[in-house]
Design a protein around this motif. Sequence first.
Motif, PDB file in Angstrom:
ATOM      1  N   ILE A   1      12.062 -23.391  13.168  1.00 15.91           N
ATOM      2  CA  ILE A   1      10.702 -22.685  12.788  1.00 15.91           C
ATOM      3  C   ILE A   1      10.157 -21.791  13.620  1.00 15.91           C
ATOM      4  CG2 ILE A   1       7.997 -23.483  12.440  1.00 15.91           C
ATOM      5  CD1 ILE A   1       9.205 -25.982  11.020  1.00 15.91           C
ATOM      6  N   VAL A   2      10.248 -22.278  14.955  1.00 19.15           N
ATOM      7  CA  VAL A   2      10.054 -21.132  15.945  1.00 19.15           C
ATOM      8  C   VAL A   2      10.627 -19.768  16.024  1.00 19.15           C
ATOM      9  CG1 VAL A   2       9.362 -20.882  18.460  1.00 19.15           C
ATOM     10  CG2 VAL A   2       8.553 -23.325  17.088  1.00 19.15           C
ATOM     11  N   ALA A   3      11.594 -20.074  15.806  1.00 21.00           N
ATOM     12  CA  ALA A   3      12.830 -18.870  16.000  1.00 21.00           C
ATOM     13  C   ALA A   3      12.566 -18.003  14.872  1.00 21.00           C
ATOM     14  CB  ALA A   3      14.049 -19.427  15.908  1.00 21.00           C
ATOM     15  N   THR A   4      12.322 -18.698  13.565  1.00 22.39           N
ATOM     16  CA  THR A   4      11.811 -17.680  12.386  1.00 22.39           C
ATOM     17  C   THR A   4      10.669 -17.001  12.524  1.00 22.39           C
ATOM     18  OG1 THR A   4      13.031 -19.148  11.174  1.00 22.39           O
ATOM     19  CG2 THR A   4      11.535 -17.971  10.012  1.00 22.39           C
ATOM     20  N   ALA A   5       9.396 -17.749  13.126  1.00 18.76           N
ATOM     21  CA  ALA A   5       8.336 -17.059  13.303  1.00 18.76           C
ATOM     22  C   ALA A   5       8.064 -16.209  14.584  1.00 18.76           C
ATOM     23  CB  ALA A   5       7.232 -18.358  13.924  1.00 18.76           C
ATOM     24  N   ALA A   6       9.019 -16.172  15.620  1.00 20.96           N
ATOM     25  CA  ALA A   6       9.352 -15.093  16.721  1.00 20.96           C
ATOM     26  C   ALA A   6      10.068 -13.957  15.926  1.00 20.96           C
ATOM     27  CB  ALA A   6      10.170 -15.734  17.650  1.00 20.96           C
ATOM     28  N   ALA A   7      11.026 -14.156  14.934  1.00 19.09           N
ATOM     29  CA  ALA A   7      11.534 -13.127  14.242  1.00 19.09           C
ATOM     30  C   ALA A   7      10.355 -12.426  13.367  1.00 19.09           C
ATOM     31  CB  ALA A   7      12.564 -13.448  13.606  1.00 19.09           C
ATOM     32  N   LEU A   8       9.576 -12.839  12.783  1.00 16.20           N
ATOM     33  CA  LEU A   8       8.564 -12.353  12.065  1.00 16.20           C
ATOM     34  C   LEU A   8       7.582 -11.732  12.703  1.00 16.20           C
ATOM     35  CD1 LEU A   8       7.931 -15.203   9.441  1.00 16.20           C
ATOM     36  CD2 LEU A   8       9.160 -13.098   8.960  1.00 16.20           C
ATOM     37  N   CYS A   9       7.269 -12.300  13.870  1.00 17.48           N
ATOM     38  CA  CYS A   9       6.265 -11.591  14.971  1.00 17.48           C
ATOM     39  C   CYS A   9       6.995 -10.759  15.919  1.00 17.48           C
ATOM     40  CB  CYS A   9       5.553 -12.644  15.605  1.00 17.48           C
ATOM     41  SG  CYS A   9       4.775 -13.705  14.377  1.00 17.48           S
ATOM     42  N   GLY A  10       8.166 -10.516  15.920  1.00 12.87           N
ATOM     43  CA  GLY A  10       8.676  -9.543  16.926  1.00 12.87           C
ATOM     44  C   GLY A  10       8.648 -10.057  18.402  1.00 12.87           C
ATOM     45  N   GLY A  11       8.762 -11.379  18.608  1.00 18.49           N
ATOM     46  CA  GLY A  11       8.621 -11.725  19.923  1.00 18.49           C
ATOM     47  C   GLY A  11       9.788 -12.804  20.042  1.00 18.49           C
ATOM     48  N   ASP A  12       9.612 -13.730  21.247  1.00 15.80           N
ATOM     49  CA  ASP A  12      10.102 -14.744  21.516  1.00 15.80           C
ATOM     50  C   ASP A  12       9.625 -15.794  22.153  1.00 15.80           C
ATOM     51  OD1 ASP A  12      12.554 -16.404  21.387  1.00 15.80           O
ATOM     52  OD2 ASP A  12      13.266 -15.833  23.412  1.00 15.80           O
ATOM     53  N   ASP A  13       9.389 -15.963  23.491  1.00 13.80           N
ATOM     54  CA  ASP A  13       8.767 -16.833  24.324  1.00 13.80           C
ATOM     55  C   ASP A  13       7.349 -16.597  23.916  1.00 13.80           C
ATOM     56  OD1 ASP A  13      10.656 -18.148  25.218  1.00 13.80           O
ATOM     57  OD2 ASP A  13      10.424 -17.614  27.480  1.00 13.80           O
TER      58      ASP A  13
ATOM     59  N   VAL B   1      -3.095 -37.533  19.792  1.00 15.61           N
ATOM     60  CA  VAL B   1      -1.641 -37.173  19.946  1.00 15.61           C
ATOM     61  C   VAL B   1      -0.718 -38.331  19.499  1.00 15.61           C
ATOM     62  CG1 VAL B   1       0.200 -36.681  21.582  1.00 15.61           C
ATOM     63  CG2 VAL B   1      -2.014 -35.500  21.942  1.00 15.61           C
ATOM     64  N   LEU B   2       0.067 -38.261  18.473  1.00 22.32           N
ATOM     65  CA  LEU B   2       0.981 -39.217  18.011  1.00 22.32           C
ATOM     66  C   LEU B   2       2.189 -39.273  18.650  1.00 22.32           C
ATOM     67  CD1 LEU B   2       0.078 -38.468  14.373  1.00 22.32           C
ATOM     68  CD2 LEU B   2      -0.867 -40.610  15.817  1.00 22.32           C
ATOM     69  N   GLY B   3       2.803 -37.873  18.846  1.00 23.12           N
ATOM     70  CA  GLY B   3       4.248 -37.882  19.234  1.00 23.12           C
ATOM     71  C   GLY B   3       4.581 -36.443  20.039  1.00 23.12           C
ATOM     72  N   TRP B   4       5.450 -36.138  20.902  1.00 24.89           N
ATOM     73  CA  TRP B   4       5.730 -35.052  21.316  1.00 24.89           C
ATOM     74  C   TRP B   4       7.393 -34.769  21.471  1.00 24.89           C
ATOM     75  CZ3 TRP B   4       7.906 -33.443  26.372  1.00 24.89           C
ATOM     76  CH2 TRP B   4       7.531 -32.303  26.671  1.00 24.89           C
ATOM     77  N   VAL B   5       7.669 -33.623  21.190  1.00 28.82           N
ATOM     78  CA  VAL B   5       9.288 -33.529  21.242  1.00 28.82           C
ATOM     79  C   VAL B   5       9.557 -32.248  22.158  1.00 28.82           C
ATOM     80  CG1 VAL B   5       9.633 -32.376  18.887  1.00 28.82           C
ATOM     81  CG2 VAL B   5      11.470 -33.632  19.986  1.00 28.82           C
ATOM     82  N   CYS B   6      10.676 -32.047  22.818  1.00 30.87           N
ATOM     83  CA  CYS B   6      11.072 -30.823  23.160  1.00 30.87           C
ATOM     84  C   CYS B   6      12.539 -30.630  22.684  1.00 30.87           C
ATOM     85  CB  CYS B   6      11.255 -31.060  24.882  1.00 30.87           C
ATOM     86  SG  CYS B   6       9.498 -30.618  25.878  1.00 30.87           S
ATOM     87  N   ALA B   7      13.089 -29.358  22.555  1.00 30.30           N
ATOM     88  CA  ALA B   7      14.205 -28.883  21.940  1.00 30.30           C
ATOM     89  C   ALA B   7      14.647 -27.665  22.580  1.00 30.30           C
ATOM     90  CB  ALA B   7      14.468 -28.865  20.619  1.00 30.30           C
ATOM     91  N   ASP B   8      16.033 -27.419  22.998  1.00 29.12           N
ATOM     92  CA  ASP B   8      16.620 -26.368  23.297  1.00 29.12           C
ATOM     93  C   ASP B   8      16.674 -25.555  22.272  1.00 29.12           C
ATOM     94  OD1 ASP B   8      19.088 -26.955  21.837  1.00 29.12           O
ATOM     95  OD2 ASP B   8      20.286 -27.311  23.823  1.00 29.12           O
ATOM     96  N   SER B   9      17.356 -24.086  22.578  1.00 28.86           N
ATOM     97  CA  SER B   9      17.239 -22.900  21.471  1.00 28.86           C
ATOM     98  C   SER B   9      18.076 -23.244  20.335  1.00 28.86           C
ATOM     99  CB  SER B   9      17.468 -21.772  22.264  1.00 28.86           C
ATOM    100  OG  SER B   9      18.735 -21.882  22.893  1.00 28.86           O
ATOM    101  N   GLN B  10      19.052 -24.250  20.378  1.00 33.82           N
ATOM    102  CA  GLN B  10      19.986 -24.636  19.427  1.00 33.82           C
ATOM    103  C   GLN B  10      19.335 -25.997  18.837  1.00 33.82           C
ATOM    104  OE1 GLN B  10      23.563 -25.138  21.265  1.00 33.82           O
ATOM    105  NE2 GLN B  10      24.072 -23.097  21.805  1.00 33.82           N
ATOM    106  N   GLY B  11      18.318 -26.374  19.140  1.00 34.93           N
ATOM    107  CA  GLY B  11      17.710 -27.587  18.347  1.00 34.93           C
ATOM    108  C   GLY B  11      18.127 -28.773  18.876  1.00 34.93           C
ATOM    109  N   LEU B  12      18.659 -28.953  19.798  1.00 30.48           N
ATOM    110  CA  LEU B  12      19.199 -30.102  20.379  1.00 30.48           C
ATOM    111  C   LEU B  12      17.929 -30.817  21.262  1.00 30.48           C
ATOM    112  CD1 LEU B  12      22.474 -29.322  21.962  1.00 30.48           C
ATOM    113  CD2 LEU B  12      22.071 -30.628  19.672  1.00 30.48           C
TER     114      LEU B  12
ATOM    115  N   ALA C   1      14.702 -28.741  13.183  1.00 30.12           N
ATOM    116  CA  ALA C   1      13.650 -28.107  12.389  1.00 30.12           C
ATOM    117  C   ALA C   1      12.797 -27.288  13.219  1.00 30.12           C
ATOM    118  CB  ALA C   1      13.144 -28.897  11.429  1.00 30.12           C
ATOM    119  N   VAL C   2      12.275 -27.947  14.393  1.00 30.26           N
ATOM    120  CA  VAL C   2      11.186 -27.512  15.296  1.00 30.26           C
ATOM    121  C   VAL C   2      11.735 -26.283  15.741  1.00 30.26           C
ATOM    122  CG1 VAL C   2      10.055 -27.768  17.500  1.00 30.26           C
ATOM    123  CG2 VAL C   2       9.986 -29.754  15.711  1.00 30.26           C
ATOM    124  N   ALA C   3      13.097 -26.309  16.293  1.00 30.65           N
ATOM    125  CA  ALA C   3      13.520 -24.994  16.952  1.00 30.65           C
ATOM    126  C   ALA C   3      13.807 -23.788  15.979  1.00 30.65           C
ATOM    127  CB  ALA C   3      14.925 -25.265  17.571  1.00 30.65           C
TER     128      ALA C   3
END
Length: 92
Positions: free
Chosen positions: A47-59, A17-28, A43-45
Amino acid sequence: MEALESACGEAMQQPGVLGWVCADSQGLSLYSKGAVPDASSGAVAQIVATAAALCGGDDGTTVRIESAQRIVVLSKADGVTTALFMAPSTGS
């Protein structure tokens, strides 16, 4: 915030593990540690939002990105997106 710091501390102790980041839904950025590229939380937020839209999910959406330099695993739970930056496996 203590829960984020605790989870981050545990993640950072894992091999590779090199690093770790947490972001809110607005990418902060909520918390980060280690070798995390500058301004990556947005970017992290996204990418996950786009993947969720493609997969029909969220959390529960998880994305894995691999390159020769690193592996990034992104996921979202309870409205918080996390990204774990890891060294690629050397196969040894």
